[in-house]
Scaffold this motif. Sequence first.
Motif, PDB file in Angstrom:
ATOM      1  N   UNK A 185       0.822  -1.212   0.000  1.00 54.26           N
ATOM      2  CA  UNK A 185       0.000   0.000   0.000  1.00 54.26           C
ATOM      3  C   UNK A 185       0.854   1.259   0.000  1.00 54.26           C
ATOM      4  N   UNK A 186       1.930   1.244   0.763  1.00 56.24           N
ATOM      5  CA  UNK A 186       2.798   2.418   0.826  1.00 56.24           C
ATOM      6  C   UNK A 186       3.448   2.702  -0.517  1.00 56.24           C
ATOM      7  N   UNK A 187       3.812   1.636  -1.251  1.00 55.10           N
ATOM      8  CA  UNK A 187       4.567   1.804  -2.495  1.00 55.10           C
ATOM      9  C   UNK A 187       3.731   1.594  -3.753  1.00 55.10           C
ATOM     10  N   UNK A 188       2.440   1.296  -3.572  1.00 53.93           N
ATOM     11  CA  UNK A 188       1.529   1.116  -4.703  1.00 53.93           C
ATOM     12  C   UNK A 188       2.032   0.054  -5.667  1.00 53.93           C
ATOM     13  N   UNK A 189       2.411  -1.105  -5.096  1.00 53.28           N
ATOM     14  CA  UNK A 189       2.861  -2.250  -5.884  1.00 53.28           C
ATOM     15  C   UNK A 189       2.176  -3.502  -5.352  1.00 53.28           C
ATOM     16  N   UNK A 190       2.285  -4.581  -6.107  1.00 54.94           N
ATOM     17  CA  UNK A 190       1.769  -5.873  -5.679  1.00 54.94           C
ATOM     18  C   UNK A 190       2.891  -6.897  -5.741  1.00 54.94           C
ATOM     19  N   UNK A 191       3.114  -7.594  -4.649  1.00 58.74           N
ATOM     20  CA  UNK A 191       4.118  -8.658  -4.651  1.00 58.74           C
ATOM     21  C   UNK A 191       3.572  -9.840  -5.441  1.00 58.74           C
ATOM     22  N   UNK A 192       4.366 -10.436  -6.319  1.00 60.22           N
ATOM     23  CA  UNK A 192       3.911 -11.638  -7.033  1.00 60.22           C
ATOM     24  C   UNK A 192       3.510 -12.735  -6.047  1.00 60.22           C
ATOM     25  N   UNK A 193       2.526 -13.535  -6.418  1.00 63.31           N
ATOM     26  CA  UNK A 193       1.974 -14.533  -5.502  1.00 63.31           C
ATOM     27  C   UNK A 193       3.018 -15.515  -4.994  1.00 63.31           C
ATOM     28  N   UNK A 194       3.930 -15.951  -5.880  1.00 69.34           N
ATOM     29  CA  UNK A 194       4.918 -16.934  -5.435  1.00 69.34           C
ATOM     30  C   UNK A 194       5.912 -16.324  -4.449  1.00 69.34           C
ATOM     31  N   UNK A 195       6.343 -15.094  -4.710  1.00 70.66           N
ATOM     32  CA  UNK A 195       7.278 -14.425  -3.813  1.00 70.66           C
ATOM     33  C   UNK A 195       6.607 -14.115  -2.477  1.00 70.66           C
TER      34      UNK A 195
END
Length: 222
Positions: free
Chosen positions: A32-42
């Motif tokens: 939320x802070x960086x407006x990104x989504x971590x890939x599901x596997x990572x």
Amino acid sequence: MNNDLLFKKLAKIAIPSPRPKPSEQDLLDFEQKNQVSLPKDFREFLLRWGGLLTVDKYGKNGDSSLIYSYTCKKFAEICCVIDCTITFKGMVEDYNQYNLPDFCLPFIEIDVGTIFIYLKPNANGGIYYIQNCFDGVSQEEAVLVGNCEPSEACDLFDPANNVIPYYFTKLGDSFTDFILQLLFIDGENFEDVYNECFDAGKSLDISRLIQHELPENYSSHN
């Protein structure tokens, strides 16, 4: 993506980090802070393992290594040896502050560079390596990097448009893809094969490496 494949591979080549794992809320706060989504596997890797640690005293010689073999010699290297991942706290602290392009989350540091996952939206979470030490590079490579400063290379880095300056090397299309390429090997045999291939200017001949697999439910105390 089949994460079972990822964790089956991990269990054969390394052990989970003994350091505290991030919580689901820790990951959400970062996203939320960086407006990104971590890939599901990572993401699942971080939640279940927290990170990985190499087993360096395995096999009959009591000497083992975890490596990634490059497809060709680059910056005087034909492979990199991996000891452990950075803690998630360390990853967050270094995000956008580690002489990397924007959207790059570092998760492994080696002597001469950093391995990171690219989190720019719609960039598919590719895994890349950036070189930061240039001792022993060829004259041709010295010219390549000499014509482009590291900061300029970071600004130019744009995999979505196939712009990957020479400082960078793509290691996998995803975290799973990267992990599946890692080799857990006998250290003494590795040293002999590495030296011969390096001196000949060839890629590492992985067919000559003695590979190990950790037994089920292995721990470093075994």
